[in-house]
Design an enzyme around this catalytic site. Structure first.
Site, PDB file in Angstrom:
ATOM      1  N   GLU A 120       0.856  -1.204   0.000  1.00 58.45           N
ATOM      2  CA  GLU A 120       0.000   0.000   0.000  1.00 58.45           C
ATOM      3  C   GLU A 120       0.876   1.233   0.000  1.00 58.45           C
ATOM      4  O   GLU A 120       1.999   1.205   0.504  1.00 58.45           O
ATOM      5  CB  GLU A 120      -0.794   0.123   1.315  1.00 58.45           C
ATOM      6  CG  GLU A 120      -1.805  -0.900   1.619  1.00 58.45           C
ATOM      7  CD  GLU A 120      -2.084  -0.896   3.116  1.00 58.45           C
ATOM      8  OE1 GLU A 120      -3.012  -0.205   3.536  1.00 58.45           O
ATOM      9  OE2 GLU A 120      -1.347  -1.564   3.856  1.00 58.45           O
ATOM     10  N   TYR A 232      -6.048   1.504   7.024  1.00 55.91           N
ATOM     11  CA  TYR A 232      -5.020   0.471   6.857  1.00 55.91           C
ATOM     12  C   TYR A 232      -4.919  -0.445   8.064  1.00 55.91           C
ATOM     13  O   TYR A 232      -3.884  -1.040   8.317  1.00 55.91           O
ATOM     14  CB  TYR A 232      -3.658   1.061   6.521  1.00 55.91           C
ATOM     15  CG  TYR A 232      -3.184   2.149   7.469  1.00 55.91           C
ATOM     16  CD1 TYR A 232      -2.871   1.859   8.792  1.00 55.91           C
ATOM     17  CD2 TYR A 232      -3.047   3.451   7.034  1.00 55.91           C
ATOM     18  CE1 TYR A 232      -2.430   2.840   9.653  1.00 55.91           C
ATOM     19  CE2 TYR A 232      -2.606   4.445   7.880  1.00 55.91           C
ATOM     20  CZ  TYR A 232      -2.300   4.138   9.199  1.00 55.91           C
ATOM     21  OH  TYR A 232      -1.873   5.108  10.041  1.00 55.91           O
ATOM     22  N   CYS A 450       7.521  46.693 -21.793  1.00 53.85           N
ATOM     23  CA  CYS A 450       8.510  45.964 -20.988  1.00 53.85           C
ATOM     24  C   CYS A 450       8.793  44.640 -21.696  1.00 53.85           C
ATOM     25  O   CYS A 450       7.867  43.847 -21.944  1.00 53.85           O
ATOM     26  CB  CYS A 450       7.958  45.716 -19.577  1.00 53.85           C
ATOM     27  SG  CYS A 450       8.974  44.574 -18.626  1.00 53.85           S
TER      28      CYS A 450
HETATM   29  N1  5U1 Z   1      -0.488   2.210   4.399  1.00 57.96           N
HETATM   30  C1  5U1 Z   1      -0.172   2.172   5.696  1.00 57.96           C
HETATM   31  N2  5U1 Z   1       0.276   3.215   6.375  1.00 57.96           N
HETATM   32  N3  5U1 Z   1       0.474   2.790   7.621  1.00 57.96           N
HETATM   33  C2  5U1 Z   1       0.901   3.482   8.726  1.00 57.96           C
HETATM   34  N4  5U1 Z   1      -0.258   1.098   6.481  1.00 57.96           N
HETATM   35  C3  5U1 Z   1       0.133   1.472   7.704  1.00 57.96           C
HETATM   36  N5  5U1 Z   1       0.198   0.784   8.842  1.00 57.96           N
HETATM   37  C4  5U1 Z   1       0.621   1.421   9.958  1.00 57.96           C
HETATM   38  C5  5U1 Z   1       0.980   2.776   9.924  1.00 57.96           C
HETATM   39  C6  5U1 Z   1       1.419   3.473  11.144  1.00 57.96           C
HETATM   40  O1  5U1 Z   1       0.701   0.780  11.124  1.00 57.96           O
HETATM   41  C7  5U1 Z   1       0.382  -0.618  11.158  1.00 57.96           C
HETATM   42  C8  5U1 Z   1       1.215  -1.219  12.204  1.00 57.96           C
HETATM   43  C9  5U1 Z   1      -1.088  -0.781  11.380  1.00 57.96           C
END
Ligand code: 5U1
Length: 786
Positions: A120, A232, A450
C-alpha cells in the site's frame, strides 16, 4: 411511521449509498446536482422535524459547538508505528526475518519459501482511530503517543468519506478502524490559497495541513478543508472477521470504509520490490503525497506469530522514498517580471539535491510570502519539492540566521525595462463591500513596452492551447522582441519572410512553414482567442465558459462585472479583472488591430448559452446588487411583490415593509436613494436586455448540443489529430472530457497503446471507438476533421 419519518429514513439510506459509491467505490451513479437535491430535501425535512435528527444523519457532519480543548482518549490496543527501510536490501533482510520466524527451516532452504505480502502507499497525513459501536461512529481519536491520544470526534465527522454508520451488516458490534486522514495536493493548494487570502500562515506541507485541520477546535474549519481518510488497519474488535489482512480490508470496504485503490497482493518479496519501483515512478503523478510504501504479511495467523518489537510490528515495514525536503542556504533573492507585470521574488539557493534532483532556485510567490516566512538573504531554509511544480521555500531555520543576514527589498524600478514598479493593494470584493486585504502586488507599469511582459504575452499567445502557432519557440520570440520586430501579438501577423529567415535557426522551409502557421491561426474559436489574450485569472476553462455563454466577443468586451458573475465559477473579483482588461485602451488597440488589419475571424456561435440566458431573474439580480442586510430570500420577496426593477427602485419603504422587516425595507430604500446605485442597477438591467437574457426577453440561445450530459474519455495515442484537438471537438459538441473511466463514462476513444483505461472500459461494458470510428462519428456530427 409517519410519512416524514419514512422519507427521512429513505433519503438517509439513499444518500449513504451515494456517498459510498462516490467516496469508496469511486463510481458515482448520479450527478452532483441530484445528490444536492436529495441532501437539501433531507435537510428541509429535518428542519421541520427536529426531533427526528440523529447524529448519524448525513446532514450532521459539522457540529455547531466550538470546543475549548480536546479530551484525552486511551487506546485499548496501542497504535503502533512502522519500522523503516531505505533501500531494497533492507526489504530482503526483512523478508528473511519473516521467513525464518514463520517457517523455521534450515538456512539453505529459506530461499524456496515465499510469503504473501500486501502493498500500500504510505500516505503523508495524520494517523487516526475511528470507533464504531453497533455500526455507528462514536469516537475519533488521534494517535498521540500511541497509548493516549486526543478526542477529535467532531472533526473526523466532517471528513466526507468517513462513514457515520457502517453499511451492509455483519460488522462486529465493536470495531475500531485505523488509518490516515490526509489532504490531496489540490486541496492543499486550495487551503493555502485561502490562508493567504485571509492573511493566515500557510501550511508548510500537506501533512501539516491535515494535522492542523484535525486539531481545530472549531469543526466548521475542519469541514471546509476537503480532507480524506484511508484505512489500513483495525484496533479493538469484538470478534475477528478475517484470516488475512487483504480480506480484512475488503470487508472494511464492503462496510463503507475507504481503503487505498493502490492496495495490491503480491506472492513474494520480489513483488514488493516491483511495487516499490512502480509507486516510486507514479509518486509525482498521484493526487496525494506519499512518503513511501508499506508491506505487510498478509496472513493474520503469521502476523500473530511474528509479534512486535517495542512499538513496531515484525510483520510490517515501510519503505521510505527519498525526502522531498532539504536544508540549504538562501544566497540571494532576484526579481522576475511575469506576463501581467507582477514583479515576483525568486530565491537563488546554494544547489542541493532533493529527491534526486538538484535544486538551485525556488519560488517565493510574492513579497507577502517573504514577510510571512520572515526570510532574509543568508538564511538557512527548508525547501521542498512537490510534484512537478517549482520547489518552494517552506520555512526559515531561525536558529541558524547568520549575523550578516540582510533584508529582502523590492526594487523601485523594473529590473527588465527600468519602468516604475507600483504597489497595488489587493482588494477583496464581497457582499457590496470592497475591503482592502493585507496582500499587495508589485507591478511593472511598462506593460508591453517591458520586454519581459511582452515576451511572456507572446509566448502565451502562440502556445498550443491558445493560438497554437507551431514553430515559434521561446528563443525565437525572445529574438523577435529583442530585435524590436514585434511589439504586440498583432505584429506577428505583419512579419515578412525576409525578417524570419534572418532569425537564428531559420531557413527557407522553416520560414515558410512559420508564415503559414501564423496565417492558419487567423480563424480561432472564440474560446481560444479569449484565452490567448492572457486576461489575468482567465484560464482555459473560464475562456470556454465566456465563449459558450456569451457567444460573441462583442458581448464579452462590454459585459459588466455583475453580468459576468452569472457565469458558472466567475466571482466578482475575476469579473472585475475581465471587465478592466477590456476597458484598457491599449488592450482595445491590440484587439482592434487583430480583428482589423490582421483580418482575424473568430469562430463563435453568436448566440447565448441556454443555461446562461436562463440564469437572470429579477430576484437574482437584486441579490447581485449586494444591498446591505438583503440576502437572496429578501431579494426574491421584493421581486415577487414589485415585479419590475423600476418599481423596486421607486418604491416607498413603507410599501416594502409589507413584505420585508422594517430594517431591511429601510436598507433597500437607503441603497436606492444613492443615485449611483440606482443607475448601476438600471445599467445592469439594460445590459441584460441588450444581451437578450432579461427575464422578459425572447431568448435566442444555443441549446441541445448533441453530446450534452455525456462524459467521454480519450486514451492511447491518436494519429489523425492531437488529443487537445479531439477534446476541443468533443467539447464543442457539448461533451465533458474526463481523464478517468467510470461507470458514468459514455464513450471511450481508444487509440493504439491504450492500457488500463481501455481494460476498465471493456470490463464495464462501455462503448469504445477506435480513432477511425471516432473520426467517422465526428463527420456524422458535421465536425470538420484534419
Ligand atoms: N499504508 C499504511 N500506512 N500505515 C501506517 N499502512 C500502515 N500501517 C501502519 C501505519 C502506522 O501501522 C500498522 C502497524 C497498522
Amino acid at each position: 411511521m409517519k410519512a416524514a419519518e419514512t422519507r427521512i429514513l429513505e433519503l438517509r439510506a439513499e444518500l449513504d449509498q451515494h456517498n459510498y459509491r462516490y467516496h469508496v467505490l469511486d463510481e458515482p451513479s448520479i450527478p452532483d446536482v441530484e445528490y444536492d437535491r436529495l441532501f437539501h430535501e433531507l435537510k428541509a425535512l429535518e428542519a421541520e422535524n427536529p426531533h427526528l435528527v440523529t447524529p448519524d444523519s448525513p446532514t450532521q457532519r459539522v457540529g455547531s459547538a466550538v470546543l475549548t480543548a480536546f479530551s484525552k482518549v486511551k487506546h485499548e490496543v496501542p497504535m503502533l508505528s512502522l519500522g523503516n527501510a531505505f533501500e531494497e536490501a533492507a526489504l530482503y533482510e526483512f523478508n528473511q526475518r519473516v521467513v525464518q520466524t514463520i517457517s523455521p527451516l534450515p538456512n539453505d532452504l529459506f530461499s524456496g519459501v515465499n510469503v504473501e505480502y500486501t502493498c500500500e502507499p504510505k500516505l503523508d497525513g495524520l494517523a487516526v482511530s475511528l470507533l464504531y459501536v453497533d455500526g455507528r461512529l462514536t469516537r475519533g481519536a488521534t494517535r498521540g503517543n500511541g497509548t493516549v491520544g486526543e478526542d477529535i470526534t467532531e472533526n473526523v465527522r466532517t471528513v466526507r468519506n468517513i462513514p457515520l454508520r457502517l453499511m451492509d451488516g455483519g460488522w462486529p458490534s465493536v470495531l475500531e478502524v485505523r488509518g490516515e486522514v490526509f489532504i490531496e495536493k489540490a486541496g492543499f493548494e486550495r487551503v493555502n490559497a485561502h490562508q493567504i487570502e485571509i492573511g493566515e500562515k500557510v501550511f508548510a506541507n500537506p501533512r501539516n495541513a491535515a494535522a492542523g485541520s484535525m486539531r481545530q477546535l472549531d469543526s466548521k474549519i475542519s469541514g471546509r478543508r476537503s480532507l480524506k481518510f484511508c484505512s489500513y488497519g483495525i484496533g479493538q474488535v469484538q470478534r475477528d472477521f478475517a484470516d488475512t489482512y487483504y480480506g480484512m480490508l475488503q470487508k472494511l470496504k464492503k462496510w463503507g470504509v475507504p481503503i487505498s485503490n493502490k492496495l495490491r497482493l503480491v506472492s513474494d518479496v520480489e513483488g514488493c520490490i516491483a511495487y516499490c519501483r512502480d509507486m516510486s515512478e507514479q509518486r509525482l503523478d498521484l493526487p496525494y503525497e506519499i512518503d513511501g510504501v508499506v508491506f505487510k504479511v498478509n496472513n493474520i495467523a503469521s502476523q500473530r506469530e511474528l509479534g512486535f518489537r517495542a512499538r513496531e510490528p515484525r510483520w510490517a515495514i515501510a519503505y521510505k522514498f527519498p525526502a522531498m525536503e532539504e536544508l540549504t542556504e538562501l544566497l540571494d533573492v532576484e526579481f522576475q517580471v511575469g506576463r501581467t507585470g507582477a514583479v515576483t521574488p525568486v530565491a537563488r539557493l546554494k544547489p542541493v539535491k532533493v529527491a534526486g534532483v538538484t535544486v538551485a532556485n525556488a519560488t517565493l510567490h510574492n513579497m507577502d510570502e517573504v514577510a510571512r516566512l520572515g526570510l532574509m538573504i543568508g538564511d538557512t531554509v527548508i525547501i521542498r519539492r512537490a510534484g512537478d511544480v517549482i520547489p518552494q521555500v517552506v520555512q526559515v531555520v531561525q536558529e541558524r540566521r547568520p549575523t550578516h543576514a540582510r533584508a529582502v527589498e523590492i526594487p523601485q524600478t523594473c529590473p527588465v525595462c527600468g519602468s516604475q514598479v507600483e504597489r497595488t493593494q489587493l482588494i477583496k470584493r464581497s457582499k457590496g463591500k470592497e475591503t482592502i486585504s493585507e496582500g499587495a502586488v508589485y507591478r511593472c507599469v511598462g506593460r508591453l513596452a517591458c520586454g519581459a511582459q511582452l515576451k511572456q504575452a507572446i509566448i502565451h499567445y502562440v502556445s498550443r492551447r491558445a493560438m497554437d502557432i507551431e514553430g515559434l519557440g521561446d528563443k525565437t520570440i525572445e529574438q523577435l522582441v529583442d530585435e524590436k520586430l514585434i511589439g504586440s501579438p498583432a505584429d506577428l501577423y505583419k512579419l515578412k519572410y525576409e525578417q524570419i529567415i534572418d532569425l537564428e535557426g531559420f531557413a527557407e522551409i522553416s520560414s515558410k512553414k512559420l508564415l503559414k502557421a501564423i496565417d492558419d491561426s487567423k480563424q480561432p474559436t472564440l474560446a481560444r482567442f479569449i484565452y490567448a489574450l492572457g486576461i489575468p485569472d482567465v484560464g482555459e476553462e473560464t475562456a470556454k465558459v465566456l465563449a459558450r455563454s456569451l457567444g460573441s466577443l462583442d458581448r464579452v468586451i462590454v459585459a459588466l462585472p455583475e453580468v459576468l458573475t452569472y457565469l458558472p465559477d466567475v466571482g466578482l473579483e475575476v469579473a472585475h479583472e475581465i471587465h478592466s482588461f477590456f476597458e484598457d485602451e491599449h488592450n482595445q488597440n491590440v484587439i482592434g488591430a487583430l480583428l482589423g488589419e490582421c483580418q482575424m475571424e473568430l469562430q463563435d456561435t453568436g448566440d447565448l448559452g441556454a443555461e446562461f440566458a436562463a440564469s437572470a431573474t429579477l430576484g437574482g439580480m437584486l441579490d447581485k446588487l449586494n444591498i446591505p442586510s438583503v440576502g437572496p430570500g429578501a431579494a426574491q420577496k421584493l421581486a415577487d411583490k414589485f415585479g419590475t426593477l423600476e418599481a423596486v427602485v421607486k418604491a416607498d419603504w413603507l410599501d416594502m415593509r409589507q413584505t420585508l422587516p422594517e430594517k431591511q425595507a429601510q436598507a433597500v430604500r437607503a441603497f436606492f436613494d444613492v443615485a449611483e446605485h440606482a443607475q448601476r442597477a438600471l445599467a445592469i438591467e439594460q445590459q441584460l436586455k441588450d444581451f437578450g437574457m432579461h427575464w422578459q426577453s425572447e431568448k435566442k440561445v444555443v441549446e441541445g448540443l448533441p453530446l450534452a450530459g455525456q462524459t467521454w474519455v480519450l486514451t492511447g495515442s491518436l494519429e489523425l489529430m492531437s488529443r487537445d484537438v479531439a477534446k476541443e471537438k468533443l467539447e464543442g459538441l457539448g461533451a465533458k472530457v474526463s481523464g478517468s473511466v467510470s461507470a458514468k463514462t459514455h464513450t471511450v476513444v481508444a487509440g493504439p497503446g491504450a492500457g488500463s483505461k481501455l481494460t476498465k472500459a471493456n470490463e464495464l461494458g462501455l462503448k469504445v471507438l477506435d480513432e477511425e470510428a471516432f473520426v467517422g462519428f465526428l463527420k456524422q456530427q458535421g465536425v470538420e476533421v484534419g
